[in-house]
Design a protein around this motif. Sequence first.
Motif, PDB file in Angstrom:
ATOM      1  N   GLY A 175      -6.222  11.597  -4.070  1.00  0.00           N
ATOM      2  CA  GLY A 175      -5.281  12.618  -4.504  1.00  0.00           C
ATOM      3  C   GLY A 175      -3.854  12.376  -4.091  1.00  0.00           C
ATOM      4  O   GLY A 175      -2.951  13.114  -4.504  1.00  0.00           O
ATOM      5  N   CYS A 176      -3.615  11.343  -3.274  1.00  0.00           N
ATOM      6  CA  CYS A 176      -2.248  11.051  -2.823  1.00  0.00           C
ATOM      7  C   CYS A 176      -1.580   9.950  -3.642  1.00  0.00           C
ATOM      8  O   CYS A 176      -0.415   9.630  -3.397  1.00  0.00           O
ATOM      9  CB  CYS A 176      -2.266  10.640  -1.350  1.00  0.00           C
ATOM     10  SG  CYS A 176      -2.823  11.934  -0.226  1.00  0.00           S
TER      11      CYS A 176
ATOM     12  N   HIS B 100      -6.903   7.954   1.061  1.00  0.00           N
ATOM     13  CA  HIS B 100      -5.726   7.174   0.677  1.00  0.00           C
ATOM     14  C   HIS B 100      -5.751   5.791   1.326  1.00  0.00           C
ATOM     15  O   HIS B 100      -5.071   4.873   0.867  1.00  0.00           O
ATOM     16  CB  HIS B 100      -4.459   7.934   1.074  1.00  0.00           C
ATOM     17  CG  HIS B 100      -3.202   7.395   0.457  1.00  0.00           C
ATOM     18  ND1 HIS B 100      -3.087   7.068  -0.885  1.00  0.00           N
ATOM     19  CD2 HIS B 100      -1.984   7.106   1.005  1.00  0.00           C
ATOM     20  CE1 HIS B 100      -1.875   6.621  -1.136  1.00  0.00           C
ATOM     21  NE2 HIS B 100      -1.191   6.623   0.000  1.00  0.00           N
ATOM     22  N   PHE B 101      -6.544   5.633   2.392  1.00  0.00           N
ATOM     23  CA  PHE B 101      -6.693   4.345   3.065  1.00  0.00           C
ATOM     24  C   PHE B 101      -8.014   3.657   2.714  1.00  0.00           C
ATOM     25  O   PHE B 101      -8.306   2.590   3.259  1.00  0.00           O
ATOM     26  CB  PHE B 101      -6.592   4.527   4.582  1.00  0.00           C
ATOM     27  CG  PHE B 101      -5.180   4.677   5.077  1.00  0.00           C
ATOM     28  CD1 PHE B 101      -4.455   3.590   5.506  1.00  0.00           C
ATOM     29  CD2 PHE B 101      -4.569   5.916   5.080  1.00  0.00           C
ATOM     30  CE1 PHE B 101      -3.145   3.717   5.948  1.00  0.00           C
ATOM     31  CE2 PHE B 101      -3.262   6.066   5.517  1.00  0.00           C
ATOM     32  CZ  PHE B 101      -2.552   4.963   5.953  1.00  0.00           C
TER      33      PHE B 101
ATOM     34  N   HIS C  48       0.838  -1.199   0.000  1.00  0.00           N
ATOM     35  CA  HIS C  48       0.000   0.000   0.000  1.00  0.00           C
ATOM     36  C   HIS C  48       0.872   1.247   0.000  1.00  0.00           C
ATOM     37  O   HIS C  48       1.857   1.327   0.731  1.00  0.00           O
ATOM     38  CB  HIS C  48      -0.906   0.000   1.240  1.00  0.00           C
ATOM     39  CG  HIS C  48      -1.754   1.220   1.377  1.00  0.00           C
ATOM     40  ND1 HIS C  48      -1.847   1.938   2.542  1.00  0.00           N
ATOM     41  CD2 HIS C  48      -2.556   1.869   0.487  1.00  0.00           C
ATOM     42  CE1 HIS C  48      -2.667   2.968   2.368  1.00  0.00           C
ATOM     43  NE2 HIS C  48      -3.098   2.950   1.124  1.00  0.00           N
ATOM     44  N   SER C  49       0.529   2.219  -0.839  1.00  0.00           N
ATOM     45  CA  SER C  49       1.245   3.494  -0.910  1.00  0.00           C
ATOM     46  C   SER C  49       2.726   3.225  -1.226  1.00  0.00           C
ATOM     47  O   SER C  49       3.026   2.522  -2.190  1.00  0.00           O
ATOM     48  CB  SER C  49       1.056   4.261   0.401  1.00  0.00           C
ATOM     49  OG  SER C  49       1.491   5.590   0.287  1.00  0.00           O
TER      50      SER C  49
ATOM     51  N   SER D 268      -1.094  -4.244  -5.517  1.00  0.00           N
ATOM     52  CA  SER D 268      -0.582  -2.919  -5.158  1.00  0.00           C
ATOM     53  C   SER D 268      -1.756  -1.954  -5.065  1.00  0.00           C
ATOM     54  O   SER D 268      -2.626  -1.928  -5.932  1.00  0.00           O
ATOM     55  CB  SER D 268       0.475  -2.432  -6.159  1.00  0.00           C
ATOM     56  OG  SER D 268       0.031  -2.544  -7.498  1.00  0.00           O
ATOM     57  N   LEU D 269      -1.775  -1.156  -3.999  1.00  0.00           N
ATOM     58  CA  LEU D 269      -2.902  -0.274  -3.694  1.00  0.00           C
ATOM     59  C   LEU D 269      -2.416   1.161  -3.497  1.00  0.00           C
ATOM     60  O   LEU D 269      -1.464   1.391  -2.741  1.00  0.00           O
ATOM     61  CB  LEU D 269      -3.606  -0.733  -2.415  1.00  0.00           C
ATOM     62  CG  LEU D 269      -4.194  -2.143  -2.399  1.00  0.00           C
ATOM     63  CD1 LEU D 269      -4.698  -2.487  -1.002  1.00  0.00           C
ATOM     64  CD2 LEU D 269      -5.319  -2.263  -3.419  1.00  0.00           C
ATOM     65  N   GLY D 270      -3.066   2.105  -4.165  1.00  0.00           N
ATOM     66  CA  GLY D 270      -2.736   3.513  -3.954  1.00  0.00           C
ATOM     67  C   GLY D 270      -1.259   3.807  -4.129  1.00  0.00           C
ATOM     68  O   GLY D 270      -0.669   4.579  -3.370  1.00  0.00           O
ATOM     69  N   GLN D 271      -0.650   3.204  -5.151  1.00  0.00           N
ATOM     70  CA  GLN D 271       0.811   3.280  -5.303  1.00  0.00           C
ATOM     71  C   GLN D 271       1.300   4.692  -5.654  1.00  0.00           C
ATOM     72  O   GLN D 271       0.618   5.467  -6.319  1.00  0.00           O
ATOM     73  CB  GLN D 271       1.298   2.255  -6.326  1.00  0.00           C
ATOM     74  CG  GLN D 271       0.653   2.340  -7.688  1.00  0.00           C
ATOM     75  CD  GLN D 271       1.353   3.262  -8.668  1.00  0.00           C
ATOM     76  OE1 GLN D 271       2.418   3.810  -8.381  1.00  0.00           O
ATOM     77  NE2 GLN D 271       0.758   3.459  -9.840  1.00  0.00           N
ATOM     78  N   VAL D 272       2.522   4.967  -5.184  1.00  0.00           N
ATOM     79  CA  VAL D 272       3.199   6.236  -5.475  1.00  0.00           C
ATOM     80  C   VAL D 272       4.570   5.947  -6.088  1.00  0.00           C
ATOM     81  O   VAL D 272       5.529   6.699  -5.885  1.00  0.00           O
ATOM     82  CB  VAL D 272       3.342   7.102  -4.197  1.00  0.00           C
ATOM     83  CG1 VAL D 272       1.991   7.603  -3.734  1.00  0.00           C
ATOM     84  CG2 VAL D 272       4.035   6.329  -3.070  1.00  0.00           C
TER      85      VAL D 272
END
Length: 406
Positions: A306-307, A355-356, A234-235, A265-269
């Motif tokens: 948005g993150c 984001h969560f 996550h992230s 993969s979740l909310g990846q940056v």
Amino acid sequence: MIKPDTATHAPEMRTRRVFYIPGYDPIHPRRYRELYRKEGAAQAAISGYELTLSPKQLDGPYGWHVSSTQDGKTVESDVQVLYWADLVRDSMDLGITQTYLQLLRTAWTYIGSGALWRLMRLRKGPVIAALYPVVFLLVQLMLALLLAWGIGRGLALAHPLAAWAGLAVVPFVLGWFKKQDGKFFAYYLMHDYAYSAHFKGANPPPLEGRIEEFRTLIAEALTTDVDEVLVIGHSSGAHLAVSILSDLIRAGEVPAEGPQLNFLSLGQVVPMVSFLPEAKRLRADLAYLATRAELFWLDVTAPGDGCAFALCDPVAVTGVAPQGKRWPIVISAAFTQTLSPARWKELRWRFFRLHFQYLCAFDQPGDYDYFRITAGPLALHQRFDGRVPSKSRIEAPVNKFTSVAA
């Protein structure tokens, strides 16, 4: 092992091991257990299945056991958190002056390398999130200096040299803002982006050590009698998972007849790191993992987050997509559709909470349901077998730095 490209008649799922890799988070992993307990109960009530948590039954990292009956089938899942919060806390243990020096270094790394402008071509949301701590910390400093100037002018009426005494208020004002960071998140986000920028995208040595530990734990799970080993990143935990799984496969530690290995993969940056000049290790791992038949990789983001770099294929936008690329399958959690209008209105401007959301209940769930994925009767590759990637995904390579580790 059931290969993702041949898994048409997979056996019934009964047992699962789940490894959750959090992002840059200094909080104890019990937070994730409580989130799973609360949100899992809510999703079970909405979707009409049973889900029960109990204490962990395995040695090793912090975790819990889940028993769930869905669609008339009962599955036992063991969830463990691959904990690196201690490294996060160490990186955040800086004074005010050190943080402002860190701000200058981090800003220069992203701006000087040109990474910031290229990232803005993908999604402005996470870039704004990256700029927020820089701007807000500078605003804090300006307010402290303005207050010092005002006090200094007042003191100067009594004696000209007393004007300099106003500067004494600056550390107190900045200290007050730091104590309130649980509301502002400026220091937290500054440390987050600085962690990757410090070595210009290369992993700090302590993190490389932790990646090795995590690889060993997952390799051991692949030798056990379970049906699925599911790795969730996550992230910023997503790019750690990419390197962990790449190392695992390179080492030949995925048994041919063992459990199915799946990656979510979740909310990846990922681009926040892979676009930096020295992220050669990560770029090599992205290119490597994108072709492997040993696993199935699903990437889930949402434009409402948005993150995250929503619907950005992390391999393609980084500019390292190889011939024969098969992963990841990029889909949207579609918050505006899977959350009711009332719930979306409530959460829309709560950026960190959104984001969560991937780990939480949806009151209008679609095919993405975290608790069906982690506790239900279908493995990830079965649930999303044949799933068409999102048509609105972004695949254009915009990264300047495409060199990879040898």
